[in-house]
Design an enzyme around this catalytic site. Structure first.
Site, PDB file in Angstrom:
ATOM      1  N   ASP A  22       0.827  -1.209   0.000  1.00 20.05           N
ATOM      2  CA  ASP A  22       0.000   0.000   0.000  1.00 20.05           C
ATOM      3  C   ASP A  22       0.862   1.261   0.000  1.00 20.05           C
ATOM      4  O   ASP A  22       1.989   1.255   0.499  1.00 20.05           O
ATOM      5  CB  ASP A  22      -0.915  -0.036   1.237  1.00 20.05           C
ATOM      6  CG  ASP A  22      -2.074   0.933   1.117  1.00 20.05           C
ATOM      7  OD1 ASP A  22      -2.346   1.422   0.002  1.00 20.05           O
ATOM      8  OD2 ASP A  22      -2.720   1.193   2.155  1.00 20.05           O
ATOM      9  N   ARG A  26       0.057   7.766  -2.703  1.00 23.01           N
ATOM     10  CA  ARG A  26       0.562   8.859  -1.865  1.00 23.01           C
ATOM     11  C   ARG A  26       2.038   9.122  -2.141  1.00 23.01           C
ATOM     12  O   ARG A  26       2.482  10.259  -2.170  1.00 23.01           O
ATOM     13  CB  ARG A  26       0.352   8.524  -0.378  1.00 23.01           C
ATOM     14  CG  ARG A  26      -1.064   8.833   0.088  1.00 23.01           C
ATOM     15  CD  ARG A  26      -1.359   8.161   1.396  1.00 23.01           C
ATOM     16  NE  ARG A  26      -1.563   6.731   1.222  1.00 23.01           N
ATOM     17  CZ  ARG A  26      -1.488   5.838   2.201  1.00 23.01           C
ATOM     18  NH1 ARG A  26      -1.180   6.236   3.413  1.00 23.01           N
ATOM     19  NH2 ARG A  26      -1.720   4.577   1.950  1.00 23.01           N
ATOM     20  N   TRP A  27       2.805   8.050  -2.348  1.00 23.91           N
ATOM     21  CA  TRP A  27       4.239   8.186  -2.655  1.00 23.91           C
ATOM     22  C   TRP A  27       4.418   9.092  -3.874  1.00 23.91           C
ATOM     23  O   TRP A  27       5.276   9.981  -3.887  1.00 23.91           O
ATOM     24  CB  TRP A  27       4.835   6.800  -2.913  1.00 23.91           C
ATOM     25  CG  TRP A  27       6.294   6.771  -3.238  1.00 23.91           C
ATOM     26  CD1 TRP A  27       7.328   6.677  -2.350  1.00 23.91           C
ATOM     27  CD2 TRP A  27       6.893   6.830  -4.550  1.00 23.91           C
ATOM     28  NE1 TRP A  27       8.532   6.661  -3.022  1.00 23.91           N
ATOM     29  CE2 TRP A  27       8.298   6.753  -4.372  1.00 23.91           C
ATOM     30  CE3 TRP A  27       6.386   6.927  -5.850  1.00 23.91           C
ATOM     31  CZ2 TRP A  27       9.197   6.771  -5.440  1.00 23.91           C
ATOM     32  CZ3 TRP A  27       7.280   6.945  -6.918  1.00 23.91           C
ATOM     33  CH2 TRP A  27       8.671   6.877  -6.700  1.00 23.91           C
ATOM     34  N   HIS A  39       2.502   3.471  -8.966  1.00 25.40           N
ATOM     35  CA  HIS A  39       2.313   2.040  -9.261  1.00 25.40           C
ATOM     36  C   HIS A  39       3.504   1.497 -10.055  1.00 25.40           C
ATOM     37  O   HIS A  39       3.963   0.377  -9.828  1.00 25.40           O
ATOM     38  CB  HIS A  39       1.008   1.820 -10.032  1.00 25.40           C
ATOM     39  CG  HIS A  39      -0.212   2.223  -9.249  1.00 25.40           C
ATOM     40  ND1 HIS A  39      -0.396   1.872  -7.936  1.00 25.40           N
ATOM     41  CD2 HIS A  39      -1.302   2.970  -9.580  1.00 25.40           C
ATOM     42  CE1 HIS A  39      -1.543   2.377  -7.495  1.00 25.40           C
ATOM     43  NE2 HIS A  39      -2.105   3.065  -8.477  1.00 25.40           N
ATOM     44  N   SER A  67      -7.527  -5.143  -5.226  1.00 18.94           N
ATOM     45  CA  SER A  67      -8.676  -5.712  -4.502  1.00 18.94           C
ATOM     46  C   SER A  67      -9.943  -5.580  -5.347  1.00 18.94           C
ATOM     47  O   SER A  67     -10.012  -4.775  -6.278  1.00 18.94           O
ATOM     48  CB  SER A  67      -8.867  -4.979  -3.176  1.00 18.94           C
ATOM     49  OG  SER A  67      -9.347  -3.672  -3.397  1.00 18.94           O
ATOM     50  N   GLU A  69     -12.490  -4.151  -4.396  1.00 12.13           N
ATOM     51  CA  GLU A  69     -12.924  -2.763  -4.189  1.00 12.13           C
ATOM     52  C   GLU A  69     -12.138  -1.777  -5.064  1.00 12.13           C
ATOM     53  O   GLU A  69     -12.636  -0.698  -5.393  1.00 12.13           O
ATOM     54  CB  GLU A  69     -12.773  -2.364  -2.714  1.00 12.13           C
ATOM     55  CG  GLU A  69     -13.768  -3.030  -1.778  1.00 12.13           C
ATOM     56  CD  GLU A  69     -13.477  -4.491  -1.466  1.00 12.13           C
ATOM     57  OE1 GLU A  69     -12.328  -4.943  -1.696  1.00 12.13           O
ATOM     58  OE2 GLU A  69     -14.389  -5.189  -1.006  1.00 12.13           O
ATOM     59  N   TRP A  71     -11.687  -1.917  -8.079  1.00 10.87           N
ATOM     60  CA  TRP A  71     -12.388  -1.687  -9.360  1.00 10.87           C
ATOM     61  C   TRP A  71     -13.178  -0.384  -9.314  1.00 10.87           C
ATOM     62  O   TRP A  71     -13.532   0.166 -10.361  1.00 10.87           O
ATOM     63  CB  TRP A  71     -13.348  -2.853  -9.680  1.00 10.87           C
ATOM     64  CG  TRP A  71     -12.677  -4.132 -10.073  1.00 10.87           C
ATOM     65  CD1 TRP A  71     -12.671  -5.291  -9.372  1.00 10.87           C
ATOM     66  CD2 TRP A  71     -11.960  -4.414 -11.295  1.00 10.87           C
ATOM     67  NE1 TRP A  71     -11.977  -6.276 -10.050  1.00 10.87           N
ATOM     68  CE2 TRP A  71     -11.533  -5.768 -11.239  1.00 10.87           C
ATOM     69  CE3 TRP A  71     -11.622  -3.657 -12.424  1.00 10.87           C
ATOM     70  CZ2 TRP A  71     -10.792  -6.374 -12.257  1.00 10.87           C
ATOM     71  CZ3 TRP A  71     -10.882  -4.268 -13.442  1.00 10.87           C
ATOM     72  CH2 TRP A  71     -10.484  -5.599 -13.347  1.00 10.87           C
ATOM     73  N   ARG A  73     -12.101   2.478  -8.325  1.00 11.00           N
ATOM     74  CA  ARG A  73     -11.256   3.680  -8.517  1.00 11.00           C
ATOM     75  C   ARG A  73     -11.552   4.303  -9.893  1.00 11.00           C
ATOM     76  O   ARG A  73     -12.169   3.665 -10.735  1.00 11.00           O
ATOM     77  CB  ARG A  73      -9.779   3.287  -8.429  1.00 11.00           C
ATOM     78  CG  ARG A  73      -9.403   2.900  -7.011  1.00 11.00           C
ATOM     79  CD  ARG A  73      -7.915   2.776  -6.840  1.00 11.00           C
ATOM     80  NE  ARG A  73      -7.611   2.471  -5.458  1.00 11.00           N
ATOM     81  CZ  ARG A  73      -6.396   2.455  -4.937  1.00 11.00           C
ATOM     82  NH1 ARG A  73      -5.345   2.755  -5.697  1.00 11.00           N
ATOM     83  NH2 ARG A  73      -6.208   2.164  -3.672  1.00 11.00           N
ATOM     84  N   LEU A 133      10.123 -20.804  -4.912  1.00 16.65           N
ATOM     85  CA  LEU A 133       9.125 -19.908  -4.316  1.00 16.65           C
ATOM     86  C   LEU A 133       7.783 -19.978  -5.057  1.00 16.65           C
ATOM     87  O   LEU A 133       7.740 -19.964  -6.279  1.00 16.65           O
ATOM     88  CB  LEU A 133       9.657 -18.467  -4.369  1.00 16.65           C
ATOM     89  CG  LEU A 133       8.692 -17.357  -3.959  1.00 16.65           C
ATOM     90  CD1 LEU A 133       8.428 -17.375  -2.464  1.00 16.65           C
ATOM     91  CD2 LEU A 133       9.238 -15.979  -4.361  1.00 16.65           C
ATOM     92  N   GLU A 209       0.922 -13.355  12.448  1.00 24.42           N
ATOM     93  CA  GLU A 209       1.550 -12.207  13.102  1.00 24.42           C
ATOM     94  C   GLU A 209       1.460 -11.015  12.144  1.00 24.42           C
ATOM     95  O   GLU A 209       1.836 -11.122  10.973  1.00 24.42           O
ATOM     96  CB  GLU A 209       3.025 -12.503  13.413  1.00 24.42           C
ATOM     97  CG  GLU A 209       3.231 -13.597  14.430  1.00 24.42           C
ATOM     98  CD  GLU A 209       2.642 -13.262  15.799  1.00 24.42           C
ATOM     99  OE1 GLU A 209       2.625 -12.074  16.179  1.00 24.42           O
ATOM    100  OE2 GLU A 209       2.190 -14.212  16.473  1.00 24.42           O
TER     101      GLU A 209
HETATM  102  C1  IPE Z   1      -5.554  -2.584  -0.218  1.00 19.74           C
HETATM  103  O1  IPE Z   1      -5.140  -1.282  -0.422  1.00 19.74           O
HETATM  104  C2  IPE Z   1      -5.529  -3.330  -1.501  1.00 19.74           C
HETATM  105  C3  IPE Z   1      -4.208  -3.519  -2.104  1.00 19.74           C
HETATM  106  C4  IPE Z   1      -3.066  -3.204  -1.587  1.00 19.74           C
HETATM  107  C5  IPE Z   1      -4.234  -4.118  -3.384  1.00 19.74           C
HETATM  108  P1  IPE Z   1      -6.179  -0.083  -0.569  1.00 19.74           P
HETATM  109  O2  IPE Z   1      -5.397   1.152  -0.656  1.00 19.74           O
HETATM  110  O3  IPE Z   1      -7.148  -0.365  -1.661  1.00 19.74           O
HETATM  111  O4  IPE Z   1      -6.977  -0.179   0.820  1.00 19.74           O
HETATM  112  P2  IPE Z   1      -7.903   0.875   1.550  1.00 19.74           P
HETATM  113  O5  IPE Z   1      -8.954   1.266   0.572  1.00 19.74           O
HETATM  114  O6  IPE Z   1      -7.049   2.044   1.915  1.00 19.74           O
HETATM  115  O7  IPE Z   1      -8.419   0.146   2.737  1.00 19.74           O
HETATM  116  C1  IPE Z   2      -1.381   0.339  -3.353  1.00 21.79           C
HETATM  117  O1  IPE Z   2      -1.238   1.711  -3.365  1.00 21.79           O
HETATM  118  C2  IPE Z   2      -1.754  -0.253  -4.679  1.00 21.79           C
HETATM  119  C3  IPE Z   2      -3.185  -0.591  -4.779  1.00 21.79           C
HETATM  120  C4  IPE Z   2      -4.069  -0.530  -3.831  1.00 21.79           C
HETATM  121  C5  IPE Z   2      -3.655  -1.021  -6.067  1.00 21.79           C
HETATM  122  P1  IPE Z   2      -2.463   2.707  -3.385  1.00 21.79           P
HETATM  123  O2  IPE Z   2      -2.831   2.962  -4.796  1.00 21.79           O
HETATM  124  O3  IPE Z   2      -3.575   2.241  -2.521  1.00 21.79           O
HETATM  125  O4  IPE Z   2      -1.804   3.998  -2.779  1.00 21.79           O
HETATM  126  P2  IPE Z   2      -2.425   4.983  -1.701  1.00 21.79           P
HETATM  127  O5  IPE Z   2      -2.865   4.137  -0.533  1.00 21.79           O
HETATM  128  O6  IPE Z   2      -3.558   5.682  -2.341  1.00 21.79           O
HETATM  129  O7  IPE Z   2      -1.285   5.879  -1.356  1.00 21.79           O
HETATM  130 MG    MG Z   3      -4.008   2.481  -0.565  1.00 15.09          MG
END
Ligand code: IPE
Ligand code: IPE
Ligand code: MG
Length: 253
Positions: A22, A26-27, A39, A67, A69, A71, A73, A133, A209
């Site tokens: 995650d 933001r990065w 990404h 995820s 969810e 979809w 975005r 792996l 953990e």
């Molecule tokens: C969780 O990250 C899903 C993945 C890393 C693929 P999100 O950024 O979608 O999670 P929420 O929405 O902040 O909970």
């Molecule tokens: C994780 O980074 C990748 C996916 C969830 C697909 P994010 O895209 O969620 O990045 P933030 O959380 O918005 O910074």
């Molecule tokens: Mg995120």
């Protein structure tokens, strides 16, 4: 690896590490860049962590890449991210083969565009003989989806008579999950300072953990991964028992 700063016991490595990757968006935004740039850089961390896990002899690495969810975005980000994921997997097949890595995917592949699905299935087939792996990409995955699918299959089997309701137990239930052939993770890492599970492996994480780090995914490198393993190795996993029982068991084995 030179100058090993970590105290890692090679005999007690987790067999299965799961990661919620995650913080890509933001990065990128912190640098005034487009989220897709995040990404793209996240893919570099995937390469590095996969290589590190393989090097250390970890048997299973599950990476939450997209995820159910996600979809929801903006279409631009969904298209860019999906394209990047599928393209990268396709391009990495020779490297996966060279490093004896087997690719697996868990998730609702029916939601993917047809060509992306077929690319993925061929990458899976091309690496299926590898015995090092197991890299498990969670793509279009959500745990509630997975659990509901398992329940549907169980209901169908009970209805057809191939499964008796009284024979359903946790061991049987787990054979209906997408992760049926993988052990539960011992360690789950989430990057970017969020303290939640976001619909990831809810059933499988029962005794895992959890390790949370503020480092965003594009900045997450080998040393961070090894730090998480070192932290994991300092913990006492009790599985409901007392600390005294665990110590006694350790002495007698
Ligand atoms: C969780 O990250 C899903 C993945 C890393 C693929 P999100 O950024 O979608 O999670 P929420 O929405 O902040 O909970
Ligand atoms: C994780 O980074 C990748 C996916 C969830 C697909 P994010 O895209 O969620 O990045 P933030 O959380 O918005 O910074
Ligand atoms: Mg995120």
């Amino acid at each position: 690896m030179s100058a090993q700063p970590f105290q890692i016991n090679k005999e007690a490595l987790p067999v299965h590490v799961a990661v919620i990757m995650d913080g890509n968006g933001r990065w990128a935004q912190e640098q005034g860049k487009d989220r897709l740039f995040g990404h793209l850089n996240g893919v570099e961390s995937v390469r590095e962590i996969v290589e590190c896990a393989a090097e250390w002899g970890i048997k299973y690495l599950t990476l939450y890449a997209f995820s159910t969810e996600n979809w929801d975005r903006p279409q631009y980000e969904v298209d860019g991210l999906m394209g990047l994921l599928v393209d990268t997997i396709k391009k990495e097949v020779p490297t996966l083969n060279k490093n004896n890595i087997r690719l697996n995917v868990i998730g609702d592949l029916e939601m993917l565009p047809a060509n992306a699905k077929s690319e993925l299935l061929s990458a899976i087939a091309e690496t299926e003989k590898n015995s090092g792996l197991n890299l498990i990409m969670a793509l279009s995955y959500s745990s509630r989806w997975e659990i509901v699918e398992a329940v549907k299959k169980i209901a169908t089997d009970v209805q057809s008579g191939s499964l008796k309701a009284e024979n359903i137990n946790p061991a049987v239930f787990q054979t209906y999950l997408t992760t049926a052939s993988f052990p539960d993770p011992e360690l789950m890492i989430r990057t970017s300072g969020e303290f939640r599970i976001s619909n990831f492996l809810l059933y499988q994480l029962a005794y895992t953990e959890l390790y949370f780090t503020p480092v965003t995914w594009p900045d997450f490198k080998k040393e961070h991964f090894l730090q998480a393993i070192e932290d994991y190795q300092k913990r006492e996993r009790r599985f409901g028992k007392t600390g005294q029982q665990i110590k006694t068991e350790k002495q007698t084995t």
